[in-house]
Design a protein around this motif. Structure first.
Motif, PDB file in Angstrom:
ATOM      1  N   THR A   8       0.822  -1.205   0.000  1.00 59.16           N
ATOM      2  CA  THR A   8       0.000   0.000   0.000  1.00 59.16           C
ATOM      3  C   THR A   8       0.861   1.262   0.000  1.00 59.16           C
ATOM      4  OG1 THR A   8      -0.178  -0.075   2.398  1.00 59.16           O
ATOM      5  CG2 THR A   8      -1.940  -1.133   1.152  1.00 59.16           C
ATOM      6  N   LEU A   9       0.185   2.365  -0.143  1.00 54.69           N
ATOM      7  CA  LEU A   9       0.780   3.690  -0.180  1.00 54.69           C
ATOM      8  C   LEU A   9       1.790   3.890   0.952  1.00 54.69           C
ATOM      9  CD1 LEU A   9       0.368   6.491  -1.657  1.00 54.69           C
ATOM     10  CD2 LEU A   9      -1.203   7.020   0.201  1.00 54.69           C
ATOM     11  N   GLU A  33       1.490   4.980  -5.155  1.00 50.18           N
ATOM     12  CA  GLU A  33       0.095   4.769  -5.549  1.00 50.18           C
ATOM     13  C   GLU A  33      -0.135   3.274  -5.670  1.00 50.18           C
ATOM     14  OE1 GLU A  33      -2.300   5.750  -9.551  1.00 50.18           O
ATOM     15  OE2 GLU A  33      -1.544   7.521  -8.497  1.00 50.18           O
ATOM     16  N   HIS A  34      -1.222   2.795  -5.081  1.00 49.24           N
ATOM     17  CA  HIS A  34      -1.577   1.385  -5.197  1.00 49.24           C
ATOM     18  C   HIS A  34      -3.095   1.301  -5.229  1.00 49.24           C
ATOM     19  CE1 HIS A  34      -1.211  -2.943  -4.905  1.00 49.24           C
ATOM     20  NE2 HIS A  34      -2.093  -2.926  -3.926  1.00 49.24           N
ATOM     21  N   GLU A  91       1.174  15.338  -2.254  1.00 48.91           N
ATOM     22  CA  GLU A  91       0.301  14.309  -1.691  1.00 48.91           C
ATOM     23  C   GLU A  91       1.080  13.535  -0.644  1.00 48.91           C
ATOM     24  OE1 GLU A  91      -1.767  10.132  -3.072  1.00 48.91           O
ATOM     25  OE2 GLU A  91      -1.283  11.602  -4.611  1.00 48.91           O
ATOM     26  N   GLU A  92       0.572  13.507   0.581  1.00 52.79           N
ATOM     27  CA  GLU A  92       1.271  12.771   1.636  1.00 52.79           C
ATOM     28  C   GLU A  92       1.123  11.276   1.376  1.00 52.79           C
ATOM     29  OE1 GLU A  92       2.197  13.183   6.327  1.00 52.79           O
ATOM     30  OE2 GLU A  92       0.085  13.376   5.779  1.00 52.79           O
ATOM     31  N   ILE A  93       2.263  10.595   1.239  1.00 55.35           N
ATOM     32  CA  ILE A  93       2.235   9.162   0.952  1.00 55.35           C
ATOM     33  C   ILE A  93       2.674   8.329   2.150  1.00 55.35           C
ATOM     34  CG2 ILE A  93       2.423   9.341  -1.547  1.00 55.35           C
ATOM     35  CD1 ILE A  93       5.419   8.916  -1.233  1.00 55.35           C
ATOM     36  N   TRP A 129       3.326  -1.104 -12.236  1.00 56.24           N
ATOM     37  CA  TRP A 129       2.828  -2.459 -12.375  1.00 56.24           C
ATOM     38  C   TRP A 129       1.363  -2.390 -12.750  1.00 56.24           C
ATOM     39  CZ3 TRP A 129       6.226  -0.811  -8.728  1.00 56.24           C
ATOM     40  CH2 TRP A 129       7.424  -1.510  -8.591  1.00 56.24           C
ATOM     41  N   GLY A 130       0.958  -3.202 -13.707  1.00 64.90           N
ATOM     42  CA  GLY A 130      -0.432  -3.249 -14.130  1.00 64.90           C
ATOM     43  C   GLY A 130      -1.286  -4.030 -13.150  1.00 64.90           C
TER      44      GLY A 130
END
Length: 187
Positions: A8-9, A33-34, A91-93, A129-130
């Motif tokens: 996850t992020l 991003e996930h 954007e806070e990741i 990744w797709g």
């Protein structure tokens, strides 16, 4: 399966020691991003030979190393930072770690020498990744997912040691992996 965490992020993807793909050998990737559509991240420990001033000539004093974020869209520039108080955007990741922001504001801050190298990291390209691709690679033990890292690791300039450091931080169960040779035939 080596890792039970989801990618996850804000988590790190740590490549298994014998991954032969030259794009990801001994890589540490920050997931930015996930989603169901796929995953995006940046390789934190593959510096290029370029400095930011080489890519943006108007920033003649920008001696920031540019990292190879991954093999996708290598004609794009991205950045992560931990100076939201200066840029006021992104954007806070992960706690205190931001992806992107207003680039015009950033250029002004760089020209004024208001941004330090340990506050920001620049990338050409990204890792992507797709749908279900990363999940399949996780099943194949290509990656270890970690949320056990200090934010300083993300902005580390000790690229050679970063992979080893994040493996060791996973604890004794994984520490031995950090000593594996690059080529298993040498073992």
């Amino acid at each position: 399966m080596l890792s039970q965490l989801a990618p996850t992020l804000g988590r790190l993807l740590i490549s298994e020691p014998f991954l032969m793909d030259p794009n990801f050998s001994r890589s540490v990737v920050l997931v930015t991003e996930h989603e169901e559509q796929g995953t995006i991240g940046f390789i934190l420990n593959h510096p290029s030979a370029l400095l930011l001033k080489d890519l943006i000539p108007e920033l003649e004093n920008a001696d920031f190393t540019v990292y190879i974020g991954g093999p996708v869209a290598t004609d794009t520039i991205h950045f992560i930072h931990r100076c939201y108080d200066k840029i006021n955007d992104g954007e806070e990741i992960a706690k205190g770690i931001y992806w992107g922001g207003n680039f015009e504001t950033l250029k002004i801050l760089i020209k004024n020498n208001s941004i330090q190298a340990d506050e920001i990291k620049f990338f050409i390209g990204y890792s992507g990744w797709g749908v279900k691709q990363l999940e399949q690679e996780l099943k194949e033990n290509t990656w270890i997912v970690s949320d056990q890292y200090h934010p300083d690791a993300v902005f580390s300039t000790n690229e050679e040691e970063l992979w080893r450091e994040v493996i060791v931080n996973l604890g004794p169960k994984y520490a031995h992996v950090s000593r594996f040779p690059h080529d298993p035939r040498l073992n």
